[in-house]
Design a protein around this motif. Structure first.
Motif, PDB file in Angstrom:
ATOM      1  N   PHE A   1       0.876  -1.367   0.137  1.00 20.65           N
ATOM      2  CA  PHE A   1      -0.038   0.080  -0.025  1.00 20.65           C
ATOM      3  C   PHE A   1       0.708   1.375  -0.015  1.00 20.65           C
ATOM      4  O   PHE A   1       0.619   2.231  -0.981  1.00 20.65           O
ATOM      5  CB  PHE A   1      -0.837   0.036   1.152  1.00 20.65           C
ATOM      6  N   TYR A   2       2.040   1.167   0.991  1.00 19.22           N
ATOM      7  CA  TYR A   2       2.568   2.567   0.975  1.00 19.22           C
ATOM      8  C   TYR A   2       3.684   2.607  -0.315  1.00 19.22           C
ATOM      9  O   TYR A   2       3.867   3.643  -0.891  1.00 19.22           O
ATOM     10  CB  TYR A   2       3.502   2.458   2.273  1.00 19.22           C
ATOM     11  N   THR A   3       4.001   1.556  -0.607  1.00 14.63           N
ATOM     12  CA  THR A   3       5.117   1.514  -1.737  1.00 14.63           C
ATOM     13  C   THR A   3       4.324   2.186  -2.927  1.00 14.63           C
ATOM     14  O   THR A   3       4.772   3.025  -3.820  1.00 14.63           O
ATOM     15  CB  THR A   3       5.674   0.145  -2.142  1.00 14.63           C
ATOM     16  N   ASP A   4       3.077   1.637  -3.451  1.00 16.14           N
ATOM     17  CA  ASP A   4       2.257   2.015  -4.431  1.00 16.14           C
ATOM     18  C   ASP A   4       1.995   3.542  -4.409  1.00 16.14           C
ATOM     19  O   ASP A   4       1.875   4.269  -5.335  1.00 16.14           O
ATOM     20  CB  ASP A   4       0.947   1.302  -4.558  1.00 16.14           C
ATOM     21  N   ALA A   5       1.578   4.019  -3.184  1.00 12.85           N
ATOM     22  CA  ALA A   5       1.271   5.312  -2.741  1.00 12.85           C
ATOM     23  C   ALA A   5       2.326   6.236  -3.266  1.00 12.85           C
ATOM     24  O   ALA A   5       2.247   7.242  -3.916  1.00 12.85           O
ATOM     25  CB  ALA A   5       0.792   5.700  -1.538  1.00 12.85           C
ATOM     26  N   ILE A   6       3.686   5.779  -2.877  1.00 12.83           N
ATOM     27  CA  ILE A   6       4.868   6.707  -2.715  1.00 12.83           C
ATOM     28  C   ILE A   6       5.284   6.967  -4.388  1.00 12.83           C
ATOM     29  O   ILE A   6       5.428   7.803  -4.904  1.00 12.83           O
ATOM     30  CB  ILE A   6       5.887   6.264  -1.967  1.00 12.83           C
ATOM     31  N   ILE A   7       5.293   5.655  -5.055  1.00 14.74           N
ATOM     32  CA  ILE A   7       5.558   5.623  -6.365  1.00 14.74           C
ATOM     33  C   ILE A   7       4.576   6.358  -7.151  1.00 14.74           C
ATOM     34  O   ILE A   7       4.907   7.106  -8.208  1.00 14.74           O
ATOM     35  CB  ILE A   7       5.700   4.106  -6.898  1.00 14.74           C
ATOM     36  N   SER A   8       3.369   6.194  -7.034  1.00 15.22           N
ATOM     37  CA  SER A   8       2.236   6.882  -7.922  1.00 15.22           C
ATOM     38  C   SER A   8       2.587   8.476  -7.593  1.00 15.22           C
ATOM     39  O   SER A   8       2.371   9.173  -8.405  1.00 15.22           O
ATOM     40  CB  SER A   8       1.018   6.640  -7.209  1.00 15.22           C
ATOM     41  N   ALA A   9       2.739   8.783  -6.239  1.00 16.29           N
ATOM     42  CA  ALA A   9       2.925  10.319  -5.941  1.00 16.29           C
ATOM     43  C   ALA A   9       4.023  10.914  -6.712  1.00 16.29           C
ATOM     44  O   ALA A   9       4.293  11.899  -7.264  1.00 16.29           O
ATOM     45  CB  ALA A   9       3.036  10.425  -4.430  1.00 16.29           C
ATOM     46  N   VAL A  10       5.406  10.142  -6.559  1.00 20.87           N
ATOM     47  CA  VAL A  10       6.593  10.497  -7.219  1.00 20.87           C
ATOM     48  C   VAL A  10       6.641  10.687  -8.790  1.00 20.87           C
ATOM     49  O   VAL A  10       7.046  11.472  -9.388  1.00 20.87           O
ATOM     50  CB  VAL A  10       7.638   9.474  -6.985  1.00 20.87           C
ATOM     51  N   LYS A  11       5.893   9.587  -9.458  1.00 23.21           N
ATOM     52  CA  LYS A  11       5.550   9.710 -10.931  1.00 23.21           C
ATOM     53  C   LYS A  11       4.760  11.012 -11.287  1.00 23.21           C
ATOM     54  O   LYS A  11       5.053  11.539 -12.214  1.00 23.21           O
ATOM     55  CB  LYS A  11       4.734   8.186 -11.215  1.00 23.21           C
ATOM     56  N   ARG A  12       3.611  11.397 -10.516  1.00 22.77           N
ATOM     57  CA  ARG A  12       2.755  12.446 -11.016  1.00 22.77           C
ATOM     58  C   ARG A  12       3.636  13.597 -10.560  1.00 22.77           C
ATOM     59  O   ARG A  12       3.501  14.569 -11.410  1.00 22.77           O
ATOM     60  CB  ARG A  12       1.353  12.370  -9.957  1.00 22.77           C
ATOM     61  N   TRP A  13       4.401  13.791  -9.563  1.00 19.00           N
ATOM     62  CA  TRP A  13       5.278  14.912  -9.381  1.00 19.00           C
ATOM     63  C   TRP A  13       6.240  15.044 -10.411  1.00 19.00           C
ATOM     64  O   TRP A  13       6.155  16.256 -10.955  1.00 19.00           O
ATOM     65  CB  TRP A  13       5.785  14.720  -7.752  1.00 19.00           C
ATOM     66  N   ILE A  14       6.940  13.954 -10.656  1.00 23.27           N
ATOM     67  CA  ILE A  14       8.153  14.149 -11.819  1.00 23.27           C
ATOM     68  C   ILE A  14       7.604  14.465 -13.146  1.00 23.27           C
ATOM     69  O   ILE A  14       7.867  15.056 -13.851  1.00 23.27           O
ATOM     70  CB  ILE A  14       8.859  12.844 -11.788  1.00 23.27           C
ATOM     71  N   SER A  15       6.429  13.814 -13.460  1.00 21.53           N
ATOM     72  CA  SER A  15       5.929  13.822 -14.774  1.00 21.53           C
ATOM     73  C   SER A  15       5.266  15.103 -14.967  1.00 21.53           C
ATOM     74  O   SER A  15       4.906  15.817 -16.090  1.00 21.53           O
ATOM     75  CB  SER A  15       4.777  12.858 -15.260  1.00 21.53           C
ATOM     76  N   SER A  16       4.786  16.055 -13.924  1.00 24.10           N
ATOM     77  CA  SER A  16       4.107  17.270 -13.998  1.00 24.10           C
ATOM     78  C   SER A  16       5.095  18.273 -14.821  1.00 24.10           C
ATOM     79  O   SER A  16       6.380  18.317 -14.515  1.00 24.10           O
ATOM     80  CB  SER A  16       3.837  17.797 -12.725  1.00 24.10           C
ATOM     81  N   GLU A  17       4.718  19.187 -15.631  1.00 19.10           N
ATOM     82  CA  GLU A  17       5.468  20.114 -16.327  1.00 19.10           C
ATOM     83  C   GLU A  17       6.372  21.178 -15.547  1.00 19.10           C
ATOM     84  O   GLU A  17       7.422  21.574 -15.626  1.00 19.10           O
ATOM     85  CB  GLU A  17       4.616  21.004 -17.491  1.00 19.10           C
TER      86      GLU A  17
END
Length: 199
Positions: A106-122
């Motif tokens: 749960f926490y792994t998926d949450a962190i990865i999803s947040a990091v991906k969304r953050w990094i991919s933001s323009e």
């Protein structure tokens, strides 16, 4: 890759199985090797600060590789990396809980999803703001889901301290995780700083 480096494909495959292993090697050499040589990063949040700063400084590269989710990709490698970290935290807090794997994923998926969304933001946030938001989300969820002192809040305290591996040595008589009332009483008496954090 070989053309840009001026090397033969055979030379590449002598060192790496595929391009994904190369990406994992880059992460190991640029980030993990540096962290291993700097043991003063002994708190969990300082480690998280460094990894977010690293992703931000190299965001043009990692926003691409994190989008790939094939077998042996960096996303899979990073997921395994985080799972190992959360296992070290949660096995102490949750002890013999049969649902330990669920919490880890749960926490792994949450962190990865947040990091991906953050990094991919323009126009992604500065690392400091992103980390602050992550901590805020964890704190809010802890308070909302567990209005009373809870194992989850103990976890956040441990992440901010350097004593996670010495918890049993420091408090050998700490009550089991399922006996929350005794555990709260124990920390209130033995560790007023921690108890004030949990309250």
């Amino acid at each position: 890759i070989c053309q840009e480096c001026g090397m033969h494909r055979q030379s590449f495959y002598y060192h790496f199985r595929d391009k994904y292993e190369l990406v994992n090697w880059i992460f190991n050499e640029e980030f993990l090797s540096f962290m291993k040589k700097n043991p003063h990063y002994n708190t969990r949040w300082s480690f998280f600060n460094e990894i977010c700063q690293y992703f931000y400084d190299n965001r043009d590269f990692y926003r691409k590789v994190l989008m790939v989710e094939e077998q042996n990709s960096f996303s899979e490698y990073f997921s395994n990396f985080l799972q190992n970290i959360f296992y070290q935290y949660l096995k102490i807090v949750l002890e013999e809980n049969e649902d330990l794997d669920f919490y880890i994923h749960f926490y792994t998926d949450a962190i990865i999803s947040a990091v991906k969304r953050w990094i991919s933001s323009e126009n992604c946030y500065q690392p400091e703001k992103f980390i602050s938001l992550i901590r805020s989300c964890l704190t809010v969820s802890s308070i909302t889901l567990h209005p009373a002192p809870s194992p989850l809040r103990v976890l956040f305290h441990l992440m901010e301290s350097s004593c996670i591996t010495q918890l049993r040595e420091t408090h050998p008589a700490v009550p089991p995780i399922h006996d929350s009332i005794k555990r709260v009483q124990f920390f209130q008496k033995k560790d007023p700083v921690l108890f004030s954090y949990l309250s």
